[in-house]
Write an enzyme that holds these catalytic residues in place. Structure first.
Site, PDB file in Angstrom:
ATOM      1  N   SER A 127       0.830  -1.200   0.000  1.00  0.00           N
ATOM      2  CA  SER A 127       0.000   0.000   0.000  1.00  0.00           C
ATOM      3  C   SER A 127       0.871   1.259   0.000  1.00  0.00           C
ATOM      4  O   SER A 127       1.659   1.464  -0.923  1.00  0.00           O
ATOM      5  CB  SER A 127      -0.961  -0.040   1.185  1.00  0.00           C
TER       6      SER A 127
ATOM      7  N   ASP B 103     -10.178  -4.426  -4.586  1.00  0.00           N
ATOM      8  CA  ASP B 103      -9.470  -3.296  -3.984  1.00  0.00           C
ATOM      9  C   ASP B 103      -9.647  -2.075  -4.865  1.00  0.00           C
ATOM     10  O   ASP B 103      -9.424  -2.144  -6.087  1.00  0.00           O
ATOM     11  CB  ASP B 103      -7.984  -3.666  -3.860  1.00  0.00           C
TER      12      ASP B 103
ATOM     13  N   HIS C 178      -7.838  -5.424  -0.302  1.00  0.00           N
ATOM     14  CA  HIS C 178      -6.693  -4.634   0.145  1.00  0.00           C
ATOM     15  C   HIS C 178      -6.244  -5.126   1.520  1.00  0.00           C
ATOM     16  O   HIS C 178      -7.043  -5.585   2.330  1.00  0.00           O
ATOM     17  CB  HIS C 178      -7.088  -3.154   0.222  1.00  0.00           C
TER      18      HIS C 178
END
Length: 330
Positions: free
Chosen positions: A176, A271, A301
């Site tokens: 991320s 996601d 995610h």
């Protein structure tokens, strides 16, 4: 040039992901949501939620030699945690290094929340994982974290040999927001004097503040966790002002990608950031950079922090770690 695994998209979560959500709800735990909590509450919720994800007996379940060092960052001490693969004798032979940056929108999480992931990566990659406790926003904003990433690399190059690390075999990785930093570090290392990085591992990265994508339209409502609204907020905390910058150092999807080392890109199928990874793979193909893109169709995610309760998440992390092993362990 690319090695791409893109399964048919059905937008159905893995049953163990659904079960995980139900278990967390019954335990009274929710993921951090800084839009509906104070910043302190969100950070505390993130730590507690990841204790639940990692399990209470993590050191026994995934033993590793864990050490910490402190180096100079751009504005003060920078803590690094070294996780050595288990069962590797300290016989003087240096081990490769994976410099890793945790996710959390630059705002929440820590090297503690990602402890299980870091141990899995060390175990299955054969590399020492050097986890970077970089500063969080909004207390520190871009480009401070980019400077800390470079400081971590310089420490490995200059001092790693004294800790059994091989300065000629270094990879960068992250998930991320951490994937943003890892890709940025690869770009900096390409342009810095000294040894370049050998490999880059990117898990469901946030690479540009573009919310007009199919994945944001499909998943931005948060049905599988992360929301577009929250992503806009994270970018504002990191960049300040309106949370928008055309600086490729902040949004590395906009950077000149030529000259990068090989990459493994793992995208989550459910996601809102999925298309950040798909677009990055397209740009790498245009730049003729070797890479592997794997779309994990049924995972959301942050799946890399779900490896204890979700078997497919663990398999995805092991696959990513194996890419690191094949690139570095020669």
């Amino acid at each position: 040039m690319p090695d791409t695994v893109l399964p048919f998209q059905r937008h159905l979560p893995d049953p163990q992901v659904v079960e995980l959500g139900a278990l967390a709800a019954r335990a009274g735990l929710v993921p951090a949501d800084p839009l509906r909590q104070t910043l302190a509450e969100a950070r505390d919720a993130a730590e507690r939620y990841h204790v639940f994800l990692n399990g209470p007996a993590l050191p026994a379940a995934l033993p590793a030699d864990v050490r910490e060092v402190v180096t100079d960052g751009p504005a003060g001490p920078l803590r690094l945690r070294l996780i050595r693969p288990p069962g590797v004798p300290e016989d003087g032979r240096p081990l490769p290094v994976l410099i890793y940056f945790h996710g959390g929108g630059f705002v929440v999480n820590s090297i503690d929340t990602h402890d299980r992931l870091l141990r899995l990566l060390a175990r299955h990659s054969g590399a020492v994982v050097c986890a970077v406790a970089y500063s969080l926003a909004p207390e520190r904003r871009f480009p401070h974290q980019r400077g800390e990433a470079l400081a971590a690399l310089r420490w490995v190059v200059r001092h790693g040999a004294g800790h059994g690390l091989d300065p000629e075999r270094i990879a960068a990785g992250g998930d991320s927001a951490g994937a943003n930093l890892a890709l940025g570090l690869a770009l900096d290392a390409r342009d810095e004097p000294g040894p370049p990085l050998s490999f880059v591992l990117l898990l469901y990265g946030m690479f540009a503040h573009d919310f007009d994508t199919e994945s944001h339209r499909l998943f931005g409502d948060g049905r599988f966790g992360l929301t577009t609204e929250r992503m806009r907020w994270y970018w504002r905390q990191y960049l300040g002002h309106g949370g928008i910058s055309r600086d490729p150092a902040a949004a590395p999807l906009l950077a000149d990608l030529r000259g990068l080392p090989a990459l493994h890109i793992a995208a989550a199928g459910l996601d809102c950031l999925r298309d950040d990874s798909l677009r990055l793979a397209q740009r790498l193909e245009q730049a003729r950079i070797p890479h592997r893109l794997v779309l994990h169709e049924t995972l959301p995610h942050s799946f890399a922090c779900m490896t204890r309760p979700v078997r497919k998440a663990e398999e995805a992390v092991i696959l990513a770690a194996d890419s690191v092993r094949r690139a570095l362990c020669r």
